[in-house]
Design a protein around this motif. Structure first.
Motif, PDB file in Angstrom:
ATOM      1  N   SER A  81       0.817  -1.218   0.000  1.00  0.00           N
ATOM      2  CA  SER A  81       0.000   0.000   0.000  1.00  0.00           C
ATOM      3  C   SER A  81       0.846   1.261   0.000  1.00  0.00           C
ATOM      4  O   SER A  81       0.376   2.333  -0.384  1.00  0.00           O
TER       5      SER A  81
ATOM      6  N   ASN B  72       2.260   3.115  -4.064  1.00  0.00           N
ATOM      7  CA  ASN B  72       1.563   3.990  -5.019  1.00  0.00           C
ATOM      8  C   ASN B  72       1.552   3.421  -6.441  1.00  0.00           C
ATOM      9  O   ASN B  72       1.552   4.165  -7.418  1.00  0.00           O
ATOM     10  N   ILE B  73       1.542   2.112  -6.570  1.00  0.00           N
ATOM     11  CA  ILE B  73       1.473   1.447  -7.868  1.00  0.00           C
ATOM     12  C   ILE B  73       0.002   1.203  -8.209  1.00  0.00           C
ATOM     13  O   ILE B  73      -0.732   0.609  -7.424  1.00  0.00           O
ATOM     14  N   THR B  74      -0.429   1.681  -9.363  1.00  0.00           N
ATOM     15  CA  THR B  74      -1.826   1.514  -9.764  1.00  0.00           C
ATOM     16  C   THR B  74      -1.991   0.716 -11.048  1.00  0.00           C
ATOM     17  O   THR B  74      -3.089   0.265 -11.357  1.00  0.00           O
ATOM     18  N   GLU B  75      -0.904   0.527 -11.814  1.00  0.00           N
ATOM     19  CA  GLU B  75      -0.962  -0.270 -13.037  1.00  0.00           C
ATOM     20  C   GLU B  75       0.394  -0.915 -13.280  1.00  0.00           C
ATOM     21  O   GLU B  75       1.403  -0.526 -12.684  1.00  0.00           O
TER      22      GLU B  75
ATOM     23  N   ASP C 215       3.739   0.846 -13.758  1.00  0.00           N
ATOM     24  CA  ASP C 215       4.312   1.513 -12.582  1.00  0.00           C
ATOM     25  C   ASP C 215       5.345   0.647 -11.881  1.00  0.00           C
ATOM     26  O   ASP C 215       6.009   1.109 -10.940  1.00  0.00           O
TER      27      ASP C 215
ATOM     28  N   GLU D 214      -3.365  -9.008   1.526  1.00  0.00           N
ATOM     29  CA  GLU D 214      -4.423  -8.009   1.469  1.00  0.00           C
ATOM     30  C   GLU D 214      -5.010  -7.708   2.845  1.00  0.00           C
ATOM     31  O   GLU D 214      -5.278  -6.550   3.174  1.00  0.00           O
TER      32      GLU D 214
ATOM     33  N   LYS E  24      -2.585  -4.271  -1.689  1.00  0.00           N
ATOM     34  CA  LYS E  24      -3.601  -3.885  -2.673  1.00  0.00           C
ATOM     35  C   LYS E  24      -3.496  -4.821  -3.880  1.00  0.00           C
ATOM     36  O   LYS E  24      -2.417  -4.988  -4.442  1.00  0.00           O
TER      37      LYS E  24
ATOM     38  N   LEU F 134      -3.391  -5.847  -7.443  1.00  0.00           N
ATOM     39  CA  LEU F 134      -3.177  -5.211  -8.737  1.00  0.00           C
ATOM     40  C   LEU F 134      -3.750  -6.071  -9.855  1.00  0.00           C
ATOM     41  O   LEU F 134      -4.454  -5.583 -10.732  1.00  0.00           O
TER      42      LEU F 134
END
Length: 331
Positions: free
Chosen positions: A123, A126-129, A132, A202, A208, A210
């Motif tokens: 968490s 800051n990786i969202t895809e 990244d 999780e 998180k 992905l």
């Protein structure tokens, strides 16, 4: 919070099968003995159910003695098979094909589980895809493992490579049971891992998700676990077919009785480790995998291609590795 995570990690370490299992005696299998290998985790559910329900005993008959051996990863499984401590059992396709290229005395004779692996991010990262992941450090169970190969597949789809192949994504080998502590310590940015460790990350380490199991690498076609057998075992008349009769029966039982299967698996793993997985963890894990006897040969070949590119094997020639006549003959 760290105390909570640490206690989970300790329990998980036990679950991973730090003890090497229950096989006894020398390395030569007697004609009336079958040595079955598996991992003490949820992606080996068909083997566990076949043992719990007595399907192997039923298929082999009273004259055949069954020995079992649990191991913590595919490399150890294949080493045990090479030394004849294991005749047949469930393992990831990555270690099997890597070993096959060097020592072609082993066969993939059935599927066991598709899916069951996820990509989870810390968490704090800051990786969202996927793109990244450039410059990041991602945990994998073992170098050359099936999850290693799956991660390489996912990275290639967005033009990324591991640092070992001239890219800038670092792959960090760590036992899945250790990954929660690594998340808490912010030592890794994410993990490619099998269940139930994705659920643990999780829910116990604020990870998180992905890529869920149906999005990671080949998605629902991602082959996580297969049945492997040595050529010597296959020469022992009727035993491979008997094993796969029990395997197919276990797969069908799991498909038709998921809740009872989960209870039996929890009981079995507690017997091996002394620790009990929660029903919630097991239910979540089962929602991310599919037990099957099917094998997608194209996926296995792509895994070999990726392993060769990674430098794990010298050739991607795996003709002869997959031999499904035994599972087709098992009724």
């Amino acid at each position: 919070m760290f105390k909570k995570v640490f206690s989970t990690v300790v329990a998980s370490l036990l679950l991973m099968g730090i003890a090497s299992g229950c096989a006894t005696g020398g390395t030569e299998s007697a004609d009336n003995e079958v040595r079955i290998g598996y991992f003490p985790n949820l992606t080996h559910s068909a083997t566990i159910i076949a043992l719990e329900k007595g399907y192997f005993k039923e298929a082999f008959g009273a004259d055949v003695k069954i020995q079992t051996k649990t191991v913590a990863n595919g490399g150890l499984f294949m080493e045990a098979m090479a030394t004849k401590a294991i005749d047949v059992g469930t393992v990831g396709p990555g270690p099997l094909l890597n070993f096959y290229v060097k020592h072609p005395g082993y066969r993939l004779i059935s599927g066991a589980v598709n899916g069951g692996a996820v990509l989870v991010m810390n968490s704090s990262s800051n990786i969202t895809e996927l793109k990244d992941l450039k410059g990041k450090k991602i945990a994998i169970p073992v170098i050359g493992s099936t999850q290693d190969v799956m991660l390489r597949k996912a990275l290639s789809e967005v033009g990324l490579k591991p640092t070992t192949n001239g890219g800038d994504v670092e792959l960090y080998a760590a036992a899945p049971a250790d990954t929660a502590a690594l998340f808490v310590q912010k030592s890794v940015d994410g993990a490619a891992t099998q269940e139930p460790w994705g659920y643990v990350l999780e829910n116990q380490a604020e990870g998180k998700l992905l890529l869920d199991w149906d999005q990671f690498a080949w998605g629902k076609e991602s082959t996580n676990t297969v049945v492997a057998a040595s050529d010597e075992f296959l020469k022992r008349e009727g035993l491979a077919t008997a094993y796969l009769q029990a395997h197919k029966k276990a797969v069908k039982f799991i498909q038709e009785n998921p809740e009872e299967s989960q209870d039996l698996i929890i009981k079995h793993l507690k017997g091996l480790t002394g620790k009990e997985l929660s029903k919630k963890e097991v239910q979540a894990a089962f929602s991310r995998l599919e037990v099957t006897t099917e094998v997608n040969e194209k996926v296995i070949q792509e895994m070999a291609d990726i392993s060769q590119e990674a430098g794990y094997i010298s050739s991607n020639k795996i003709d002869g590795l997959i031999d499904l006549k035994y599972v087709e003959a098992a009724k």
